[in-house]
Design an enzyme around this catalytic site. Structure first.
Site, short mmCIF file in Angstrom:
data_model
loop_
_atom_site.label_atom_id
_atom_site.label_comp_id
_atom_site.label_asym_id
_atom_site.label_seq_id
_atom_site.Cartn_x
_atom_site.Cartn_y
_atom_site.Cartn_z
N CYS A 133 29.86 -24.28 -26.67
CA CYS A 133 29.29 -24.25 -28.02
C CYS A 133 29.16 -22.83 -28.60
O CYS A 133 29.45 -22.60 -29.78
CB CYS A 133 27.92 -24.93 -28.04
SG CYS A 133 26.90 -24.51 -26.62
N HIS A 246 22.46 -23.10 -32.47
CA HIS A 246 22.55 -21.79 -31.83
C HIS A 246 22.79 -20.75 -32.94
O HIS A 246 23.57 -21.00 -33.87
CB HIS A 246 23.73 -21.72 -30.86
CG HIS A 246 23.56 -22.53 -29.60
ND1 HIS A 246 22.40 -23.24 -29.29
CD2 HIS A 246 24.41 -22.72 -28.56
CE1 HIS A 246 22.56 -23.83 -28.11
NE2 HIS A 246 23.77 -23.54 -27.65
P1 NAP Z 1 22.46 -34.74 -20.56
O1 NAP Z 1 21.67 -35.04 -21.78
O2 NAP Z 1 21.75 -34.39 -19.31
O3 NAP Z 1 23.44 -36.00 -20.26
C1 NAP Z 1 24.25 -36.08 -19.11
C2 NAP Z 1 25.14 -37.32 -19.21
O4 NAP Z 1 26.03 -37.34 -18.09
C3 NAP Z 1 24.34 -38.62 -19.14
O5 NAP Z 1 24.98 -39.60 -19.91
C4 NAP Z 1 24.44 -38.98 -17.66
O6 NAP Z 1 24.29 -40.35 -17.40
C5 NAP Z 1 25.88 -38.58 -17.40
N1 NAP Z 1 26.12 -38.42 -15.98
C6 NAP Z 1 25.53 -37.57 -15.13
N2 NAP Z 1 26.01 -37.75 -13.87
C7 NAP Z 1 26.91 -38.74 -13.95
C8 NAP Z 1 27.75 -39.40 -13.01
N3 NAP Z 1 27.75 -39.05 -11.72
N4 NAP Z 1 28.57 -40.38 -13.45
C9 NAP Z 1 28.57 -40.74 -14.73
N5 NAP Z 1 27.80 -40.16 -15.70
C10 NAP Z 1 26.98 -39.17 -15.29
O7 NAP Z 1 23.46 -33.54 -20.82
P2 NAP Z 1 24.23 -33.15 -22.18
O8 NAP Z 1 23.47 -32.09 -22.86
O9 NAP Z 1 24.63 -34.36 -22.93
O10 NAP Z 1 25.51 -32.43 -21.58
C11 NAP Z 1 26.43 -33.12 -20.78
C12 NAP Z 1 27.60 -32.22 -20.45
O11 NAP Z 1 28.32 -31.93 -21.65
C13 NAP Z 1 27.22 -30.86 -19.87
O12 NAP Z 1 27.03 -30.91 -18.48
C14 NAP Z 1 28.37 -30.02 -20.26
O13 NAP Z 1 29.42 -30.14 -19.33
C15 NAP Z 1 28.79 -30.61 -21.59
N6 NAP Z 1 28.22 -29.85 -22.70
C16 NAP Z 1 29.05 -29.09 -23.38
C17 NAP Z 1 28.58 -28.34 -24.43
C18 NAP Z 1 29.51 -27.46 -25.12
O14 NAP Z 1 29.12 -26.35 -25.30
N7 NAP Z 1 30.67 -27.91 -25.54
C19 NAP Z 1 27.27 -28.35 -24.81
C20 NAP Z 1 26.42 -29.15 -24.10
C21 NAP Z 1 26.92 -29.89 -23.05
P3 NAP Z 1 22.85 -40.93 -16.93
O15 NAP Z 1 22.04 -41.04 -18.19
O16 NAP Z 1 23.21 -42.24 -16.35
O17 NAP Z 1 22.28 -39.97 -15.95
O1 3JN Z 2 23.41 -23.90 -22.67
C1 3JN Z 2 23.98 -24.18 -23.73
O2 3JN Z 2 23.49 -23.93 -24.83
C2 3JN Z 2 25.31 -24.85 -23.67
C3 3JN Z 2 25.54 -25.49 -22.37
C4 3JN Z 2 26.71 -25.90 -21.97
C5 3JN Z 2 26.90 -26.44 -20.63
C6 3JN Z 2 25.82 -26.97 -19.94
C7 3JN Z 2 25.99 -27.46 -18.65
C8 3JN Z 2 27.23 -27.45 -18.06
C9 3JN Z 2 28.17 -26.45 -20.04
C10 3JN Z 2 29.35 -25.96 -20.82
O3 3JN Z 2 29.70 -26.62 -21.80
O4 3JN Z 2 29.93 -24.93 -20.48
C11 3JN Z 2 28.32 -26.92 -18.74
C12 3JN Z 2 29.64 -26.92 -18.06
O5 3JN Z 2 30.41 -27.83 -18.31
O6 3JN Z 2 29.89 -26.00 -17.27
#
Ligand code: NAP
Ligand code: 3JN
Length: 338
Positions: A133, A246
């Site tokens: 992000c 952000h």
């Molecule tokens: P979150 O609110 O903690 O949600 C995590 C999601 O992943 C939930 O749906 C969870 O399901 C699922 N999950 C976890 N372990 C799993 C497994 N073993 N099998 C299937 N599903 C599983 O986190 P979030 O903020 O949405 O972020 C999720 C991910 O998106 C991050 O880890 C990161 O990789 C990515 N992300 C990217 C950005 C970006 O900058 N582009 C920003 C934020 C996040 P349950 O509800 O069943 O636990």
């Molecule tokens: O911290 C933030 O504001 C963005 C977080 C992104 C994030 C959180 C957990 C795992 C990532 C990411 O998108 O890089 C990851 C990950 O996939 O490594």
């Protein structure tokens, strides 16, 4: 290869999370041509009911067989889950758009921001990576500047909201704020320190060079998206007690002479970017105003008084929308429209 159809079968892996829920919301909002929607999460969430276009969608467990008949899968369940399951989706002829860091720096995997490098998608993608992000909102502003003035060096400090760490962190900020105002003790849980009424210069883990992984994502992803490894990026990433959006303070030094006036003109009227810059009227982008919006907002554009070919600006965007879910849906829109 995505076969042209009127509607597409879509899977969202991580559908119960902060980003996954936003993906469902944005697919609906933008009227993405969805035939069938599969909501996938861990075994913990099986049977939970989510809403899509007024109808319940029952959460299923993400397994190796989840992708049969699925055209596009949007993953936001963390890097480990993407590494484990995305290859099975690709095997089922499904295109994966992955929000995690799992594949971003793999040379053969496109890392895409549609306003910046849509052509990077290529003819036959299996997995397309969505950048971090903090990188996305910065490169939307940097790309036109790089094209016109050639960027030499970027110094950036981020002010990242807690929603970037998921739903648990949103709850932690809310609960800590309430407790501290009531004079009660708090116990940090998601972050290593109290986040309410504080700033924590630590996002993701520290590595040997003294930077954090979040900071190095900004360095490496910016170079990959701009297609130029000569662009130097020096970041400091900071978590602040803000719920959504952000903000970033960015200093850009260029090879060609540059001025704030030229940059204001250059950035005005571009797709996905809005210049909001009238200090005389106290107008500059604010996190609370940008939350829920799609654009990347830029303000405080000014000449750097200490360096000849350099400018400063302030850039703000909703991290769950353009920083994650919206960018992923825009990539899907690009795939179905071409
Ligand atoms: P979150 O609110 O903690 O949600 C995590 C999601 O992943 C939930 O749906 C969870 O399901 C699922 N999950 C976890 N372990 C799993 C497994 N073993 N099998 C299937 N599903 C599983 O986190 P979030 O903020 O949405 O972020 C999720 C991910 O998106 C991050 O880890 C990161 O990789 C990515 N992300 C990217 C950005 C970006 O900058 N582009 C920003 C934020 C996040 P349950 O509800 O069943 O636990
Ligand atoms: O911290 C933030 O504001 C963005 C977080 C992104 C994030 C959180 C957990 C795992 C990532 C990411 O998108 O890089 C990851 C990950 O996939 O490594």
């Amino acid at each position: 290869m995505l076969h042209k159809k009127g509607q597409y079968n879509i899977a969202v892996a991580g559908a119960t999370g902060a980003v996954g829920r936003k993906i469902l919301e944005i697919l609906e909002e933008r009227d993405f041509p969805v035939a069938k929607l599969k909501a996938l999460a861990s075994a913990r969430s099986v049977g939970q009911s989510l809403k899509f276009k007024g109808n319940p969608v029952i959460v299923e467990e993400l397994t190796e067989d989840s992708f049969e008949g699925v055209d596009i899968a949007l993953f936001s369940a963390g890097a480990g889950v993407s590494r484990q399951f995305a290859p099975f989706a690709v095997k089922s002829n499904c295109i994966v758009i992955d929000n995690s860091s799992a594949f971003r720096m793999e040379p053969d995997i496109p890392l895409v921001v549609p306003e910046v490098n849509p052509d990077a998608v290529g003819e036959n993608p299996g997995i397309i990576a969505n950048p971090n992000c903090s990188t996305i909102q910065m490169v939307v502003a940097l790309k036109p500047i790089h094209d016109k003035f050639r960027i030499k060096r970027v110094i950036v400090s981020t002010y990242q909201s807690v929603s970037g760490s998921g739903q648990k962190a949103i709850n932690e900020l809310r609960n800590q704020t309430r407790s501290l105002l009531d004079g009660e003790a708090i116990e940090p849980n998601v972050y290593p320190h109290q986040i309410a009424f504080n700033c924590i210069p630590h996002i993701d883990t520290f590595i040997d060079n003294g930077y954090t992984k979040e900071e190095m994502k900004m360095v490496n992803e910016t170079q990959k998206i701009l297609g130029d490894s000569s662009v130097m990026v020096s970041p400091t990433t900071v978590r602040v007690p803000v719920f959504y959006s952000h903000s970033e303070s960015v200093n850009v030094e260029t090879i060609s002479p540059i001025s704030a006036k030229e940059v204001k003109e250059l950035l005005s009227g571009l797709d996905g970017l809005q210049v909001f810059d009238d200090p005389a009227s106290n107008e500059y982008p604010l996190a609370i105003d940008c939350a829920g919006k799609d654009e990347v907002f830029v303000g405080r554009i000014r000449d750097d008084i200490t360096c000849k070919n350099a400018i400063n600006f302030w850039v703000v965007s909703d991290n769950l929308r353009k920083g994650a879910a919206l960018n992923a849906v825009q990539i899907a829109e690009y795939l179905v429209s071409r």
